[in-house]
Design a protein around this motif. Structure first.
Motif, PDB file in Angstrom:
ATOM      1  N   VAL A 299       0.858  -1.188   0.000  1.00  0.00           N
ATOM      2  CA  VAL A 299       0.000   0.000   0.000  1.00  0.00           C
ATOM      3  C   VAL A 299       0.890   1.231   0.000  1.00  0.00           C
ATOM      4  CG1 VAL A 299      -1.571   1.402   1.412  1.00  0.00           C
ATOM      5  CG2 VAL A 299      -2.031  -1.025   1.079  1.00  0.00           C
ATOM      6  N   ASP A 300       0.642   2.099  -0.963  1.00  0.00           N
ATOM      7  CA  ASP A 300       1.368   3.366  -1.074  1.00  0.00           C
ATOM      8  C   ASP A 300       0.701   4.371  -0.131  1.00  0.00           C
ATOM      9  OD1 ASP A 300       2.091   6.015  -1.900  1.00  0.00           O
ATOM     10  OD2 ASP A 300       2.766   5.214  -3.823  1.00  0.00           O
ATOM     11  N   LYS A 301       1.415   4.736   0.941  1.00  0.00           N
ATOM     12  CA  LYS A 301       0.805   5.565   1.979  1.00  0.00           C
ATOM     13  C   LYS A 301       0.488   6.969   1.477  1.00  0.00           C
ATOM     14  CE  LYS A 301       1.359   6.645   6.899  1.00  0.00           C
ATOM     15  NZ  LYS A 301       2.299   6.600   8.049  1.00  0.00           N
ATOM     16  N   ALA A 302       1.321   7.533   0.632  1.00  0.00           N
ATOM     17  CA  ALA A 302       1.045   8.874   0.119  1.00  0.00           C
ATOM     18  C   ALA A 302      -0.214   8.878  -0.746  1.00  0.00           C
ATOM     19  CB  ALA A 302       2.242   9.382  -0.682  1.00  0.00           C
ATOM     20  N   ARG A 303      -0.371   7.855  -1.568  1.00  0.00           N
ATOM     21  CA  ARG A 303      -1.583   7.770  -2.388  1.00  0.00           C
ATOM     22  C   ARG A 303      -2.810   7.482  -1.523  1.00  0.00           C
ATOM     23  NH1 ARG A 303      -0.501   4.836  -8.197  1.00  0.00           N
ATOM     24  NH2 ARG A 303       1.268   6.114  -8.890  1.00  0.00           N
ATOM     25  N   LEU A 304      -2.644   6.639  -0.515  1.00  0.00           N
ATOM     26  CA  LEU A 304      -3.734   6.382   0.425  1.00  0.00           C
ATOM     27  C   LEU A 304      -4.190   7.688   1.074  1.00  0.00           C
ATOM     28  CD1 LEU A 304      -5.496   4.502   2.271  1.00  0.00           C
ATOM     29  CD2 LEU A 304      -3.483   4.348   3.768  1.00  0.00           C
ATOM     30  N   ASP A 305      -3.250   8.482   1.550  1.00  0.00           N
ATOM     31  CA  ASP A 305      -3.599   9.756   2.190  1.00  0.00           C
ATOM     32  C   ASP A 305      -4.286  10.699   1.205  1.00  0.00           C
ATOM     33  OD1 ASP A 305      -2.546   8.878   4.563  1.00  0.00           O
ATOM     34  OD2 ASP A 305      -0.684  10.025   4.421  1.00  0.00           O
ATOM     35  N   ALA A 306      -3.809  10.720  -0.027  1.00  0.00           N
ATOM     36  CA  ALA A 306      -4.445  11.573  -1.035  1.00  0.00           C
ATOM     37  C   ALA A 306      -5.884  11.130  -1.276  1.00  0.00           C
ATOM     38  CB  ALA A 306      -3.648  11.531  -2.336  1.00  0.00           C
ATOM     39  N   ASN A 307      -6.123   9.819  -1.287  1.00  0.00           N
ATOM     40  CA  ASN A 307      -7.482   9.320  -1.495  1.00  0.00           C
ATOM     41  C   ASN A 307      -8.400   9.636  -0.318  1.00  0.00           C
ATOM     42  OD1 ASN A 307      -6.847   8.246  -4.004  1.00  0.00           O
ATOM     43  ND2 ASN A 307      -6.376   6.217  -3.202  1.00  0.00           N
ATOM     44  N   ILE A 308      -7.864   9.538   0.902  1.00  0.00           N
ATOM     45  CA  ILE A 308      -8.655   9.931   2.076  1.00  0.00           C
ATOM     46  C   ILE A 308      -9.049  11.399   1.974  1.00  0.00           C
ATOM     47  CG2 ILE A 308      -8.657  10.196   4.586  1.00  0.00           C
ATOM     48  CD1 ILE A 308      -6.563   7.883   4.645  1.00  0.00           C
TER      49      ILE A 308
ATOM     50  N   ASP B 108     -12.376   1.429 -11.042  1.00  0.00           N
ATOM     51  CA  ASP B 108     -11.949   2.360 -12.085  1.00  0.00           C
ATOM     52  C   ASP B 108     -13.193   2.861 -12.818  1.00  0.00           C
ATOM     53  OD1 ASP B 108      -9.289   2.030 -11.437  1.00  0.00           O
ATOM     54  OD2 ASP B 108      -8.887   0.587 -13.032  1.00  0.00           O
ATOM     55  N   THR B 109     -13.886   3.795 -12.220  1.00  0.00           N
ATOM     56  CA  THR B 109     -15.131   4.326 -12.766  1.00  0.00           C
ATOM     57  C   THR B 109     -15.009   5.839 -12.913  1.00  0.00           C
ATOM     58  OG1 THR B 109     -16.152   4.731 -10.608  1.00  0.00           O
ATOM     59  CG2 THR B 109     -16.402   2.510 -11.550  1.00  0.00           C
ATOM     60  N   PRO B 110     -15.841   6.439 -13.764  1.00  0.00           N
ATOM     61  CA  PRO B 110     -15.772   7.904 -13.916  1.00  0.00           C
ATOM     62  C   PRO B 110     -15.942   8.664 -12.606  1.00  0.00           C
ATOM     63  CG  PRO B 110     -17.033   6.948 -15.715  1.00  0.00           C
ATOM     64  CD  PRO B 110     -16.761   5.828 -14.751  1.00  0.00           C
ATOM     65  N   LEU B 111     -16.857   8.223 -11.736  1.00  0.00           N
ATOM     66  CA  LEU B 111     -17.072   8.935 -10.477  1.00  0.00           C
ATOM     67  C   LEU B 111     -15.849   8.875  -9.569  1.00  0.00           C
ATOM     68  CD1 LEU B 111     -20.736   8.168  -9.334  1.00  0.00           C
ATOM     69  CD2 LEU B 111     -19.756  10.395  -9.877  1.00  0.00           C
ATOM     70  N   LEU B 112     -15.063   7.807  -9.680  1.00  0.00           N
ATOM     71  CA  LEU B 112     -13.890   7.644  -8.811  1.00  0.00           C
ATOM     72  C   LEU B 112     -12.594   8.016  -9.519  1.00  0.00           C
ATOM     73  CD1 LEU B 112     -14.814   4.338  -6.940  1.00  0.00           C
ATOM     74  CD2 LEU B 112     -15.051   6.697  -6.147  1.00  0.00           C
ATOM     75  N   GLU B 113     -12.701   8.704 -10.641  1.00  0.00           N
ATOM     76  CA  GLU B 113     -11.496   9.095 -11.385  1.00  0.00           C
ATOM     77  C   GLU B 113     -10.515   9.917 -10.539  1.00  0.00           C
ATOM     78  OE1 GLU B 113      -8.770  11.403 -13.635  1.00  0.00           O
ATOM     79  OE2 GLU B 113     -10.529  12.270 -12.627  1.00  0.00           O
ATOM     80  N   PRO B 114     -10.976  10.766  -9.598  1.00  0.00           N
ATOM     81  CA  PRO B 114     -10.004  11.520  -8.790  1.00  0.00           C
ATOM     82  C   PRO B 114      -9.180  10.660  -7.827  1.00  0.00           C
ATOM     83  CG  PRO B 114     -12.157  12.599  -8.783  1.00  0.00           C
ATOM     84  CD  PRO B 114     -12.353  11.240  -9.368  1.00  0.00           C
ATOM     85  N   HIS B 115      -9.592   9.429  -7.562  1.00  0.00           N
ATOM     86  CA  HIS B 115      -8.860   8.558  -6.651  1.00  0.00           C
ATOM     87  C   HIS B 115      -7.718   7.848  -7.385  1.00  0.00           C
ATOM     88  CE1 HIS B 115     -11.535   8.716  -3.063  1.00  0.00           C
ATOM     89  NE2 HIS B 115     -12.412   9.103  -3.975  1.00  0.00           N
ATOM     90  N   LEU B 116      -6.647   7.562  -6.661  1.00  0.00           N
ATOM     91  CA  LEU B 116      -5.441   6.964  -7.231  1.00  0.00           C
ATOM     92  C   LEU B 116      -5.321   5.495  -6.839  1.00  0.00           C
ATOM     93  CD1 LEU B 116      -2.948   9.785  -6.166  1.00  0.00           C
ATOM     94  CD2 LEU B 116      -3.950   9.476  -8.447  1.00  0.00           C
ATOM     95  N   PRO B 117      -4.856   4.631  -7.754  1.00  0.00           N
ATOM     96  CA  PRO B 117      -4.518   3.265  -7.333  1.00  0.00           C
ATOM     97  C   PRO B 117      -3.450   3.316  -6.241  1.00  0.00           C
ATOM     98  CG  PRO B 117      -4.534   3.451  -9.732  1.00  0.00           C
ATOM     99  CD  PRO B 117      -4.618   4.848  -9.189  1.00  0.00           C
ATOM    100  N   ALA B 118      -3.736   2.695  -5.104  1.00  0.00           N
ATOM    101  CA  ALA B 118      -2.821   2.781  -3.960  1.00  0.00           C
ATOM    102  C   ALA B 118      -2.431   1.413  -3.422  1.00  0.00           C
ATOM    103  CB  ALA B 118      -3.456   3.612  -2.842  1.00  0.00           C
ATOM    104  N   SER B 119      -2.847   0.335  -4.091  1.00  0.00           N
ATOM    105  CA  SER B 119      -2.522  -1.008  -3.611  1.00  0.00           C
ATOM    106  C   SER B 119      -2.066  -1.870  -4.781  1.00  0.00           C
ATOM    107  CB  SER B 119      -3.733  -1.641  -2.929  1.00  0.00           C
ATOM    108  OG  SER B 119      -4.845  -1.696  -3.805  1.00  0.00           O
ATOM    109  N   PHE B 120      -1.021  -2.642  -4.530  1.00  0.00           N
ATOM    110  CA  PHE B 120      -0.427  -3.472  -5.571  1.00  0.00           C
ATOM    111  C   PHE B 120       0.047  -4.792  -4.980  1.00  0.00           C
ATOM    112  CE2 PHE B 120       0.347   0.999  -6.497  1.00  0.00           C
ATOM    113  CZ  PHE B 120      -0.200   1.125  -7.765  1.00  0.00           C
TER     114      PHE B 120
END
Length: 426
Positions: free
Chosen positions: A56-65, A297-309
């Protein structure tokens, strides 16, 4: 007048058909690796990780929160969906970042774990549980954790289940908070305004061992409906109308002042952005959008970043693709589809996930899937050596996260922490 011979027509038709076939011929999708994933790989190497791992990418997680909180209208509360974020440490971080003390939990082990680790959290069940599971929960609590039970809202969907929970409360000398599940269009059970809901509201009003805490109306089907011909909009209006009818019925029996103080839960990750006011709901639930698996990966959630790999080492890297028993066909397959030119076998596999780095990798449909050594094929420019990492994006989080042990937290270019996950349970 120009005459065109039958032979000329046949030749021309064949040429057009051949051109059409060539237009469908796959192009080589392999190429240089993404610097982002090379950075993840370096962090995993530095941490000595050499087995399949959920990162989990913590910076991307924080951005999504922050993105989620920024989209909530004034007065709208946020409830953290625990099944989509199945780690106490992960949820503790989200609580701190979001400022939410509300959880949605889904089974008795989760209830017990949060009652011990986060006794102050308000837990709303995300699905109705057999009354025996509720009984097991109370029996599992140590005396010092007993106060946390008062922070649970038990989800109830039928008069029969309500009667069972009332008997449990009477036998144990408890007062149980009850949240009623509404069917706002998903048709997975729950209640609509009518005689059944009316009778259950009367039971709640007249039972001192039960305390009515609110409603939950879940509508993930909205995001799956087409927008064409107004289908999605009609379904959304219908969902809110059904919710409003239940609220009106509750106000009739319990009073408008009581209804104003109820929890009115709705939404999930795919639909939370539809709620631009608190006219219907006063809290939304979401979890998956904070780590964003591919199903989100939907239009409504486009502002969110993939944060888990998922990261897993390469065991073998082959300069050519060869299939057992079909060696004779390999050259023709490579000539048609350059993305089958080279092969890697990974440490483990058969996950609900898609390969994303190196670019152009795909599962080999002829060889099939493997949980031991997954075969992936790629183009002529695929360059990855044994012990380097292939990265995948999970399709979902709730089940996939539980398959890899502790989550590796990627932060400031290194693996900074390991967050244990829940034990797998329904």
């Amino acid at each position: 007048m120009v005459e065109i011979s039958r032979r000329t027509l046949m030749i021309g038709g064949a040429g057009l058909a051949g051109a059409a076939v060539l237009m469908t011929k796959p192009g080589d999708e392999s190429g240089p690796r993404d610097p982002y994933f090379l950075g993840l790989q370096a962090a995993l190497d530095e941490a000595g990780i050499a087995s399949p791992t959920l990162v989990v990418d913590k910076a991307r997680l924080d951005a999504n929160i922050d993105t989620l909180i920024s989209h909530l209208p004034s007065g709208m509360a946020y409830r953290i969906v625990a099944k989509s974020l199945p780690s106490l440490d992960l949820i503790a971080h989200i609580r701190q970042r979001s400022g939410s003390d509300r959880l949605m939990t889904f089974n008795q082990p989760m209830l017990t774990a949060f009652s011990k680790a986060m006794p102050d959290a308000d837990q709303l069940l995300g699905k109705p549980l057999p009354v025996a599971a509720a009984r097991n929960y109370f029996q599992s609590l140590a005396p010092e954790d007993a106060a946390a039970a008062a922070n649970i809202q038990w989800l109830i969907d039928t008069p029969e289940r309500l009667a069972q929970y009332r008997e449990l409360a009477r036998a144990a000398g408890l007062t149980l908070r009850i949240n009623l599940e509404l069917d706002v269009g998903l048709h997975r059970g729950g209640l609509e305004a009518g005689d059944t809901l009316k009778a259950m509201l009367e039971t709640l009003r007249d039972s001192p061992e039960l305390s009515f805490s609110g409603f939950m109306g879940y509508e993930p089907h909205l995001a799956a409906l087409p927008e064409a011909l107004g289908w999605r909009e009609r379904a959304r209006s219908g969902a809110w109308r059904r919710y409003g009818e239940a609220l009106a019925l509750a106000a009739e029996f319990l009073g408008a002042e009581t209804v104003a103080g109820l929890v009115r839960n709705a939404a999930g990750s795919p639909t939370y952005r539809y709620y631009q006011s608190t006219e219907v709901a006063n809290e939304i639930s979401a979890g998956s959008c904070l780590v964003k698996p591919t199903h989100f990966d939907t239009p409504l959630l486009e502002p969110h970043l993939p944060a888990s790999f998922i990261a897993t080492p390469v065991i073998k890297s082959m300069p050519q693709t060869r299939l057992p028993g079909l060696e004779f066909a390999a050259e023709g397959q490579r000539a048609w589809d350059p993305n089958t030119s080279r092969t890697v076998f990974t440490y483990g596999g058969n996950w609900m996930a898609d390969p994303v780095d190196p670019p152009g990798l795909s599962y080999n449909k002829t060889f099939g899937r493997s949980s031991n050594q997954e075969m992936l094929t790629g183009g002529h420019n695929l360059a990855i050596a044994p012990d380097e990492f292939v990265f995948f994006r999970p399709h979902q989080s709730e089940a996939v996260f539980l398959q890899f042990g502790d989550i590796a937290v990627f932060e400031d270019g290194r693996i900074s922490q390991r967050w244990p996950v829940f034990a797998a349970s329904a």
